[in-house]
Design an enzyme around this catalytic site. Sequence first.
Site, mmCIF file in Angstrom:
data_model
loop_
_atom_site.group_PDB
_atom_site.id
_atom_site.type_symbol
_atom_site.label_atom_id
_atom_site.label_comp_id
_atom_site.label_asym_id
_atom_site.label_seq_id
_atom_site.Cartn_x
_atom_site.Cartn_y
_atom_site.Cartn_z
ATOM 1 N N LEU A 1 4.125 8.500 -2.224
ATOM 2 C CA LEU A 1 2.951 9.087 -2.878
ATOM 3 C C LEU A 1 2.493 8.045 -3.884
ATOM 4 C CD1 LEU A 1 4.127 12.770 -3.577
ATOM 5 C CD2 LEU A 1 2.546 12.001 -1.810
ATOM 6 N N ASP A 2 1.187 7.966 -4.112
ATOM 7 C CA ASP A 2 0.686 7.004 -5.096
ATOM 8 C C ASP A 2 1.242 7.335 -6.480
ATOM 9 O OD1 ASP A 2 -0.827 5.933 -3.071
ATOM 10 O OD2 ASP A 2 -2.615 7.094 -3.592
ATOM 11 N N LYS A 3 1.175 6.353 -7.362
ATOM 12 C CA LYS A 3 1.706 6.545 -8.717
ATOM 13 C C LYS A 3 1.054 7.751 -9.414
ATOM 14 C CE LYS A 3 2.489 3.957 -12.971
ATOM 15 N NZ LYS A 3 2.352 2.674 -13.651
ATOM 16 N N THR B 1 -0.294 10.364 -7.899
ATOM 17 C CA THR B 1 -0.225 11.596 -7.093
ATOM 18 C C THR B 1 1.002 12.406 -7.496
ATOM 19 O OG1 THR B 1 -1.287 10.481 -5.238
ATOM 20 C CG2 THR B 1 -0.099 12.492 -4.726
ATOM 21 N N LYS C 1 -7.395 9.585 -0.423
ATOM 22 C CA LYS C 1 -8.394 9.007 -1.335
ATOM 23 C C LYS C 1 -9.482 8.269 -0.551
ATOM 24 C CE LYS C 1 -5.196 8.515 -5.179
ATOM 25 N NZ LYS C 1 -4.258 7.615 -5.815
#
Length: 252
Positions: A100-102, A104, A206
């Site tokens: 997961l992105d930082k 998220t 995104k």
Amino acid sequence: MRLDKYLSQAGLGTRLEVKKLIRSGRVLLNGATAKKPEEKVEEGMEVLFDGNPVIWEEYEYFMLNKPAGVISATRDSRDRTVLDLLACVHSKEIFPVGRLDKDTEGLLLLTNDGILAHELLSPKKHVSKRYLVWVEGEITPNDRNLLEKGLDIGDKKLTIPAELSNINYYVEDGFRMRRKEKDEEKPVVQTRLEISISEGRYHQVKRMFAAVGKPVQYLKRLSMGTLELDEALAPGEFRRLTEEEIKKLKKT
Ligand code: URA
């Protein structure tokens, strides 16, 4: 396996801590008090601690409600990682299943079960992931149509059709935002919705919303395959998966 390793991997403490437990005579091995940490536990042997069976499992499975600001890696020289959050509990070499992105939040599975991880992440398996998304502006019927049909996000292939649900529109109301009333004329400043996708491309959600001109403002993963985020977990909290959850996930 050595007794101290067995006890430690079963979650009774660090190697040093379990050595003390063994020396204090609280561990029984096949009915006899264990004396040394290096005693061997063979398959089928009974291990008791304070009279309770100690079960060693080869695999560990955790669900984490990942908070924003933490990265989905096993180690990093600058940032806090998801493994740092679980450092006190796991005894094996666990790793996050996917990223997961930082910024998220939400469901992240961590395990040392490489086969399950591979199955869940394999592009061929199309495991569904559901996200809660807040985007800037209004998701129009045309945007929805594009997202649900598959769209160009700058890769060779269009995205696989996604599914949108629970769409709610928000308007400004003084300094706050609130749900738009039916038939209200105010402009929509934010749309909150859920999206299910069955791919795992880089920054996929995104990029999908950026492709329809609606930047993502907040992103949280709610499920992966059959595994649903336990909403009782606050960001940063985690728990072990139940037997039932593991069984269902393996069937995914
Ligand atoms: N899609 C994204 O864009 N970011 C995530 O963290 C997960 C899915």
